[in-house]
Design a protein around this motif. Structure first.
Motif, mmCIF file in Angstrom:
data_model
loop_
_atom_site.group_PDB
_atom_site.id
_atom_site.type_symbol
_atom_site.label_atom_id
_atom_site.label_comp_id
_atom_site.label_asym_id
_atom_site.label_seq_id
_atom_site.Cartn_x
_atom_site.Cartn_y
_atom_site.Cartn_z
ATOM 1 N N SER A 250 -38.619 80.183 -15.178
ATOM 2 C CA SER A 250 -39.147 81.280 -14.351
ATOM 3 C C SER A 250 -40.083 82.161 -15.149
ATOM 4 C CB SER A 250 -37.990 82.108 -13.778
ATOM 5 O OG SER A 250 -37.193 81.341 -12.908
ATOM 6 N N GLY A 251 -39.714 82.474 -16.398
ATOM 7 C CA GLY A 251 -40.568 83.305 -17.230
ATOM 8 C C GLY A 251 -41.871 82.630 -17.594
ATOM 9 N N PHE A 252 -41.828 81.320 -17.791
ATOM 10 C CA PHE A 252 -43.038 80.565 -18.122
ATOM 11 C C PHE A 252 -43.883 80.305 -16.880
ATOM 12 C CE2 PHE A 252 -45.038 76.299 -18.647
ATOM 13 C CZ PHE A 252 -45.947 76.629 -19.633
ATOM 14 N N ASP A 253 -43.222 80.164 -15.755
ATOM 15 C CA ASP A 253 -43.888 79.769 -14.509
ATOM 16 C C ASP A 253 -44.824 80.853 -13.992
ATOM 17 O OD1 ASP A 253 -44.170 77.736 -12.551
ATOM 18 O OD2 ASP A 253 -43.013 78.925 -11.153
ATOM 19 N N GLY A 254 -44.408 82.115 -14.184
ATOM 20 C CA GLY A 254 -45.181 83.211 -13.609
ATOM 21 C C GLY A 254 -46.652 83.210 -13.977
ATOM 22 N N PRO A 255 -47.003 83.196 -15.276
ATOM 23 C CA PRO A 255 -48.422 83.253 -15.644
ATOM 24 C C PRO A 255 -49.115 81.891 -15.691
ATOM 25 C CG PRO A 255 -47.077 83.371 -17.608
ATOM 26 C CD PRO A 255 -46.118 83.338 -16.448
ATOM 27 N N TYR A 256 -48.378 80.808 -15.396
ATOM 28 C CA TYR A 256 -48.967 79.483 -15.534
ATOM 29 C C TYR A 256 -50.082 79.284 -14.505
ATOM 30 C CZ TYR A 256 -49.064 74.533 -16.796
ATOM 31 O OH TYR A 256 -49.440 73.300 -17.252
ATOM 32 N N ALA A 257 -51.224 78.790 -14.935
ATOM 33 C CA ALA A 257 -52.434 78.846 -14.111
ATOM 34 C C ALA A 257 -52.524 77.728 -13.073
ATOM 35 C CB ALA A 257 -53.676 78.803 -14.994
ATOM 36 N N THR A 258 -51.892 76.582 -13.311
ATOM 37 C CA THR A 258 -52.136 75.433 -12.438
ATOM 38 C C THR A 258 -50.925 75.055 -11.599
ATOM 39 O OG1 THR A 258 -51.488 73.906 -14.201
ATOM 40 C CG2 THR A 258 -53.827 74.472 -14.037
ATOM 41 N N ARG A 259 -50.035 75.973 -11.372
ATOM 42 C CA ARG A 259 -48.834 75.656 -10.607
ATOM 43 C C ARG A 259 -49.169 75.439 -9.128
ATOM 44 N NH1 ARG A 259 -45.826 81.270 -9.540
ATOM 45 N NH2 ARG A 259 -47.613 82.632 -9.520
ATOM 46 N N SER A 260 -48.367 74.643 -8.456
ATOM 47 C CA SER A 260 -48.539 74.400 -7.028
ATOM 48 C C SER A 260 -47.205 74.573 -6.325
ATOM 49 C CB SER A 260 -49.069 72.982 -6.788
ATOM 50 O OG SER A 260 -48.108 72.025 -7.209
ATOM 51 N N LYS A 261 -47.255 74.755 -5.038
ATOM 52 C CA LYS A 261 -46.045 74.878 -4.245
ATOM 53 C C LYS A 261 -45.611 73.501 -3.761
ATOM 54 C CE LYS A 261 -47.223 79.469 -2.455
ATOM 55 N NZ LYS A 261 -47.478 80.271 -1.226
ATOM 56 N N LEU A 262 -44.329 73.415 -3.420
ATOM 57 C CA LEU A 262 -43.854 72.194 -2.792
ATOM 58 C C LEU A 262 -44.524 72.022 -1.433
ATOM 59 C CD1 LEU A 262 -39.997 72.363 -3.422
ATOM 60 C CD2 LEU A 262 -41.623 70.828 -4.534
ATOM 61 N N ALA A 263 -44.815 70.795 -1.077
ATOM 62 C CA ALA A 263 -45.351 70.473 0.246
ATOM 63 C C ALA A 263 -44.472 69.396 0.854
ATOM 64 C CB ALA A 263 -46.798 69.991 0.146
ATOM 65 N N LEU A 264 -43.962 69.654 2.034
ATOM 66 C CA LEU A 264 -43.048 68.732 2.673
ATOM 67 C C LEU A 264 -43.786 67.478 3.142
ATOM 68 C CD1 LEU A 264 -39.991 68.938 3.305
ATOM 69 C CD2 LEU A 264 -40.636 69.541 5.644
ATOM 70 N N PRO A 265 -43.243 66.298 2.870
ATOM 71 C CA PRO A 265 -43.870 65.083 3.396
ATOM 72 C C PRO A 265 -44.049 65.159 4.910
ATOM 73 C CG PRO A 265 -42.174 64.521 1.807
ATOM 74 C CD PRO A 265 -42.073 65.995 2.027
ATOM 75 N N VAL A 266 -45.171 64.671 5.393
ATOM 76 C CA VAL A 266 -45.496 64.760 6.814
ATOM 77 C C VAL A 266 -44.407 64.123 7.663
ATOM 78 C CG1 VAL A 266 -47.144 64.031 8.586
ATOM 79 C CG2 VAL A 266 -47.970 64.844 6.366
ATOM 80 N N GLU A 267 -43.858 62.993 7.220
ATOM 81 C CA GLU A 267 -42.813 62.320 7.981
ATOM 82 C C GLU A 267 -41.569 63.190 8.125
ATOM 83 O OE1 GLU A 267 -44.619 61.028 5.705
ATOM 84 O OE2 GLU A 267 -45.610 59.304 6.637
ATOM 85 N N TRP A 268 -41.269 63.943 7.068
ATOM 86 C CA TRP A 268 -40.104 64.827 7.157
ATOM 87 C C TRP A 268 -40.363 66.000 8.094
ATOM 88 C CZ3 TRP A 268 -37.920 65.439 1.497
ATOM 89 C CH2 TRP A 268 -37.603 64.170 1.004
ATOM 90 N N GLN A 269 -41.575 66.523 8.093
ATOM 91 C CA GLN A 269 -41.908 67.578 9.047
ATOM 92 C C GLN A 269 -41.667 67.102 10.473
ATOM 93 O OE1 GLN A 269 -45.817 69.252 8.444
ATOM 94 N NE2 GLN A 269 -45.665 69.122 6.226
#
Length: 362
Positions: A250-269
């Protein structure tokens, strides 16, 4: 006096909203809005004391409220709330209290009973946000990974919001004002701006502008989630023996420049909307929103036949693992005096290929 209860629901930006309300508390008072100061941003002490008095499972040491109460104490939250109600009962003040646990059937029943005992003439307005099942599933998995809890499978998961909305409707009736938590429906895509608009229309009071971002409870990035899952699943991972790994990520994640969010697979949606969409659309029909907003909140429901492997969620999460992110974390920890990962920096784990069709990174 009028009482407004913001009851969450969970994973709908409640922490950000509570951080904002806490920050602007003096300006709220000038506008005739009382946001009681009970020693925290949110009013969890009210919910915890209600649980203690009622013997609810959340009052126990194993529950979320019980752990907070054991650590920080409940104090005299209910006595303070009762005193404020009596003090302002004949005024034109609007009192606002906020806590996600108010969204449970048990806690809301006890809270309304308590208010009625203090002032039988006071009928609270209850406001809550609900979230569409596919979006809520993704956010709940992300939350549980960060918290070190087991995560869900899309074939067995049931939306907690469906259950809680039914309970709130049963207890509150027409006093419940429900809104949709979605970038498609929130004012400016922001929960604070949306709540301000709703509050102005409901009470006639203008809440101050936020002025700054209140991302009080940001989720871990997809890469961070992948590292936590890797540490649990892979005995050879250099992350496995790092103490307090979740906090360090969590401490490293905050300033990290290239992070992305999870994206749910279309089939699961599609699967989740097929299973739970009709119930969601029925909830949307009862929302306190204009028809055009409701139209954007509804989902298409079409039958879907799906065979999702038992380990599919784990493989989905591990699909976000990147050697660059892992090595960056290990190097970051090695530079710190308490870093134990310096000797493991050279170990890598190849990135697994995406096992599920339709998976895209946001």
């Amino acid at each position: 006096m009028r009482l407004v209860i913001h009851a969450g629901l969970n994973k709908t930006g409640s922490s950000s909203l509570q951080s904002y309300l806490h920050h602007v508390r003096p300006a709220l008072a000038e506008a005739g809005v009382l946001y009681p100061d009970l020693g925290a941003r949110a009013h969890w002490r009210i919910a915890a004391e209600l649980a203690q008095r009622g013997g609810g499972r959340e009052a126990g040491a194993g529950g979320y409220l019980g752990r907070l109460a054991d650590r920080d104490g409940v104090g005299d939250a209910l006595d303070t709330l009762a005193g404020l109600i009596r003090q302002h009962r004949n005024s034109d003040q609007v009192m606002l209290i906020s806590q996600e646990n108010f969204g449970t059937l048990q806690t809301m029943t006890r809270l309304r009973k308590f208010v009625r005992q203090v002032d039988p003439a006071l009928t609270p307005t209850v406001m809550a946000y609900a979230r569409e099942p596919a979006s809520l599933f993704q956010s709940s998995v992300q939350h549980n990974v960060k918290a070190g809890k087991s995560y869900f499978h899309p074939l067995s998961w049931t939306s907690q919001h469906h259950v809680r909305v039914k309970g709130l409707r049963k207890v509150c009736g027409d006093d419940l004002k429900l809104r949709c938590f979605s970038s498609k429906t929130l004012t400016d895509g922001d929960v604070i701006a949306d709540f301000r608009d709703w509050f102005r229309l409901e009470t006639g009071r203008d809440l101050p502008e936020a002025g700054r971002s209140f991302g009080a409870n940001s989720a871990l990035s997809a890469q961070g989630c992948a590292l936590l899952v890797e540490a649990q699943e892979d005995p050879s991972s250099p992350l496995r023996d790092i103490p307090d790994l979740r906090k360090k990520i969590s401490g490293f994640d905050g300033p990290y420049a290239t992070r992305s969010k999870l994206a749910l697979p279309v089939e699961w949606q599609r699967l989740l909307r097929s299973r739970l969409g009709a119930e969601w659309n029925a909830i949307v029909d009862t929302m306190d929103s204009p028809d055009e907003v409701k139209a954007r909140a509804r989902v298409d429901v079409e039958p879907v036949e799906a065979d999702v492997a038992p380990d599919a969620v784990t493989r989905w999460l591990l699909g976000y693992a990147t050697p660059e992110y892992r090595d960056g974390l290990l190097a970051h920890l090695a530079r710190r005096p308490s870093g134990k990962a310096a000797g493991n920096r050279g170990r890598r784990r190849s990135r697994p290929s995406s096992p599920l069709p339709g998976m895209t990174e946001a």
